[in-house]
Design a protein around this motif. Structure first.
Motif, PDB file in Angstrom:
ATOM      1  N   ALA A 145       0.742  -1.353   0.006  1.00  0.00           N
ATOM      2  CA  ALA A 145       0.124  -0.120   0.086  1.00  0.00           C
ATOM      3  C   ALA A 145       0.699   1.323   0.198  1.00  0.00           C
ATOM      4  CB  ALA A 145      -0.922   0.008   1.100  1.00  0.00           C
ATOM      5  N   ALA A 146       1.990   1.163   0.848  1.00  0.00           N
ATOM      6  CA  ALA A 146       2.894   2.462   0.753  1.00  0.00           C
ATOM      7  C   ALA A 146       3.335   2.820  -0.503  1.00  0.00           C
ATOM      8  CB  ALA A 146       3.924   2.055   1.683  1.00  0.00           C
ATOM      9  N   VAL A 147       3.974   1.733  -1.202  1.00  0.00           N
ATOM     10  CA  VAL A 147       4.469   1.968  -2.698  1.00  0.00           C
ATOM     11  C   VAL A 147       3.398   2.308  -3.592  1.00  0.00           C
ATOM     12  CG1 VAL A 147       4.954   0.545  -4.485  1.00  0.00           C
ATOM     13  CG2 VAL A 147       6.036  -0.040  -2.436  1.00  0.00           C
ATOM     14  N   LEU A 148       2.234   1.692  -3.520  1.00  0.00           N
ATOM     15  CA  LEU A 148       1.086   2.436  -4.417  1.00  0.00           C
ATOM     16  C   LEU A 148       0.898   3.868  -4.123  1.00  0.00           C
ATOM     17  CD1 LEU A 148      -1.440  -0.561  -4.285  1.00  0.00           C
ATOM     18  CD2 LEU A 148      -0.169   0.066  -5.927  1.00  0.00           C
ATOM     19  N   HIS A 149       0.855   4.431  -2.727  1.00  0.00           N
ATOM     20  CA  HIS A 149       0.643   5.662  -2.610  1.00  0.00           C
ATOM     21  C   HIS A 149       1.868   6.615  -2.822  1.00  0.00           C
ATOM     22  CE1 HIS A 149      -3.207   5.644  -0.509  1.00  0.00           C
ATOM     23  NE2 HIS A 149      -2.841   4.424  -0.082  1.00  0.00           N
ATOM     24  N   MET A 150       3.049   5.888  -2.563  1.00  0.00           N
ATOM     25  CA  MET A 150       4.254   6.694  -2.936  1.00  0.00           C
ATOM     26  C   MET A 150       4.380   7.072  -4.397  1.00  0.00           C
ATOM     27  SD  MET A 150       8.171   5.399  -2.066  1.00  0.00           S
ATOM     28  CE  MET A 150       8.017   5.409  -0.176  1.00  0.00           C
ATOM     29  N   GLY A 151       3.823   6.030  -5.252  1.00  0.00           N
ATOM     30  CA  GLY A 151       3.921   6.415  -6.639  1.00  0.00           C
ATOM     31  C   GLY A 151       3.128   7.836  -6.977  1.00  0.00           C
ATOM     32  N   ASN A 152       2.368   8.061  -6.088  1.00  0.00           N
ATOM     33  CA  ASN A 152       1.326   9.371  -6.411  1.00  0.00           C
ATOM     34  C   ASN A 152       2.039  10.566  -5.807  1.00  0.00           C
ATOM     35  OD1 ASN A 152      -0.424   7.655  -7.714  1.00  0.00           O
ATOM     36  ND2 ASN A 152      -2.036   7.844  -5.846  1.00  0.00           N
ATOM     37  N   MET A 153       3.127  10.486  -5.199  1.00  0.00           N
ATOM     38  CA  MET A 153       3.685  11.696  -4.512  1.00  0.00           C
ATOM     39  C   MET A 153       4.458  12.604  -5.497  1.00  0.00           C
ATOM     40  SD  MET A 153       5.600  11.241  -1.050  1.00  0.00           S
ATOM     41  CE  MET A 153       5.922   9.427  -0.807  1.00  0.00           C
ATOM     42  N   ASN A 154       4.108  13.659  -5.772  1.00  0.00           N
ATOM     43  CA  ASN A 154       4.545  14.556  -6.547  1.00  0.00           C
ATOM     44  C   ASN A 154       5.341  15.623  -6.165  1.00  0.00           C
ATOM     45  OD1 ASN A 154       3.075  13.667  -9.000  1.00  0.00           O
ATOM     46  ND2 ASN A 154       1.217  14.516  -8.075  1.00  0.00           N
TER      47      ASN A 154
END
Length: 160
Positions: free
Chosen positions: A59-68
């Motif tokens: 889940a952290a990886v999925l959310h991390m990909g959305n960090m801009n």
């Protein structure tokens, strides 16, 4: 889903690149797949604690990909010089990733936006521009995804 703050597949940068979100008529409900996944992990001898750690990491990886990231002025601690760097533009996403990885959000942002070089045992900070911060984010996500059984993440180690 609530604890991990997960939404639709289409909402995640790392998943929405192909445009394929369903398996057609053979696409089982998410709840069924999650239950089967957890049952399979238990069958393989993965403890509940380890399963939770794996789920948090994914889940952290999925959310991390959305960090801009956006360009920002960074003040260097030692000298007070103002340097060009970057910052996370969606702090809510940063907070979710920090919660899932069990690290302080400011340290996570620092780890993604600043590189440290050591010269003659002296530490120098090098702020990363948004493009390099994005590359650093992707490398961190890849490292976490490659070793999802988190007992102590690299970000939980003391910073010096």
């Amino acid at each position: 889903r609530e604890f991990y703050e997960l939404t639709k597949l289409q909402d995640y940068h790392y998943l929405n690149q192909s445009g394929v979100y369903e398996l057609g008529p053979y696409d089982p409900p998410d709840e069924s797949m999650y239950s089967r996944l957890r049952d399979s992990m238990t069958f393989l001898g993965i403890s509940s604690r380890e399963q939770e750690s794996i789920m948090k990491a994914v889940a952290a990886v999925l959310h991390m990909g959305n960090m801009n990231f956006a360009a920002a002025k960074i003040t260097e601690d030692k000298t007070g010089n103002v340097l060009d760097g970057s910052k996370v533009t969606n702090p809510a996403c940063l907070q979710v990733v920090a919660k899932l990885l069990e690290v302080p959000a400011p340290k996570l942002e620092e780890a993604l936006t600043i590189r440290y070089n050591y010269i003659n045992k002296e530490r120098f900070s090098v702020p990363l521009d948004p493009e390099k911060a994005t590359d650093n984010r992707d490398a961190a996500a890849k490292a976490i995804y490659g070793k999802p059984r988190i007992t102590a993440t690299p970000l939980q180690r003391p910073f010096t």
